[in-house]
Design an enzyme around this catalytic site. Structure first.
Site, PDB file in Angstrom:
ATOM      1  N   GLN A 281      -3.096   3.242   5.123  1.00 48.71           N
ATOM      2  CA  GLN A 281      -3.798   2.198   4.377  1.00 48.71           C
ATOM      3  C   GLN A 281      -3.540   0.833   4.991  1.00 48.71           C
ATOM      4  OE1 GLN A 281      -2.096   3.258   0.517  1.00 48.71           O
ATOM      5  NE2 GLN A 281      -4.141   3.850  -0.165  1.00 48.71           N
TER       6      GLN A 281
ATOM      7  N   VAL B 253       0.875  -1.171   0.000  1.00 47.27           N
ATOM      8  CA  VAL B 253       0.000   0.000   0.000  1.00 47.27           C
ATOM      9  C   VAL B 253       0.909   1.217   0.000  1.00 47.27           C
ATOM     10  CG1 VAL B 253      -2.005  -1.086   1.081  1.00 47.27           C
ATOM     11  CG2 VAL B 253      -0.244  -0.075   2.518  1.00 47.27           C
ATOM     12  N   SER B 254       0.363   2.348  -0.448  1.00 43.80           N
ATOM     13  CA  SER B 254       1.194   3.532  -0.643  1.00 43.80           C
ATOM     14  C   SER B 254       1.439   4.352   0.610  1.00 43.80           C
ATOM     15  CB  SER B 254       0.565   4.441  -1.700  1.00 43.80           C
ATOM     16  OG  SER B 254       0.487   3.745  -2.911  1.00 43.80           O
ATOM     17  N   SER B 255       0.540   4.285   1.567  1.00 45.33           N
ATOM     18  CA  SER B 255       0.723   5.146   2.739  1.00 45.33           C
ATOM     19  C   SER B 255       0.456   4.403   4.031  1.00 45.33           C
ATOM     20  CB  SER B 255      -0.172   6.383   2.638  1.00 45.33           C
ATOM     21  OG  SER B 255      -1.527   6.000   2.691  1.00 45.33           O
TER      22      SER B 255
END
Length: 180
Positions: free
Chosen positions: A13, A8-10
């Site tokens: 998340q 996931v990007s952040s």
């Protein structure tokens, strides 16, 4: 052996959905991380998964954009896997499976589409920021340091290098604050 990779990007998340899908697909090992996908070389869990993979293994991801965000990254990663004799499979795009000729073709097409979507997203974001600036709603990121504090510390005889260390910022930021 099937080896899963979830990303996931952040920090906010959650990886749970991807990890559960990978387990359901039969992955014996799963490597996960919370990291931007812009550059593959910055993703440690991806490198660990690729390092763990042996000839005949298959790296599995839930969606193609979790693996690569540009066609260049995609082709570089796939070339590295192919050199090791490792396959690649994507769950959401079921036709993506480098162990078959059709899967390789599908993967190339979807990789180009993913890169196109990334470019469109960046364009929309830039347009949104420009519009918000014009309307006075977007001010940009606020200062990362307190200029008054920098000036107060400097007034106490503390050097810019020491101030930077105390505040956890670069010296350039200290000099910028002192000049302001």
């Amino acid at each position: 052996m099937l080896i899963g990779y979830a990303r996931v990007s952040s920090i906010g998340q959650d990886l749970t959905v991807q990890e559960e899908a990978l387990r359901a697909a039969g992955c014996e090992q799963i490597y996960s991380e919370k990291k931007s996908g812009r550059q593959a070389e910055d993703r440690e869990a991806l490198h660990d998964a690729m390092k763990a993979a042996r000839t005949g293994d298959i790296i599995v991801v839930s969606r193609l954009d979790r693996f690569a965000r540009s066609t260049q990254d995609l082709h570089n990663l796939l070339a590295a896997l192919e050199a090791k004799g490792v396959g690649f499979r994507c769950l959401a795009q079921s036709g993506v499976d480098t162990t078959t000729p059709t899967g390789k073709l599908t993967l190339s097409i979807l990789g180009a589409v993913a890169a196109f979507e990334t470019d469109l997203r960046a364009e929309r974001q830039a347009e949104g920021i420009a519009c918000a600036r014009q309307e006075g709603r977007y001010k940009g990121r606020g200062p990362s340091i307190d200029y008054a504090k920098v000036k107060r510390l400097h007034g106490q005889g503390i050097s810019p290098t020491e101030i930077a260390s105390l505040l956890g910022v670069g010296r350039t930021s200290v000099y910028r604050a002192l000049a302001a």
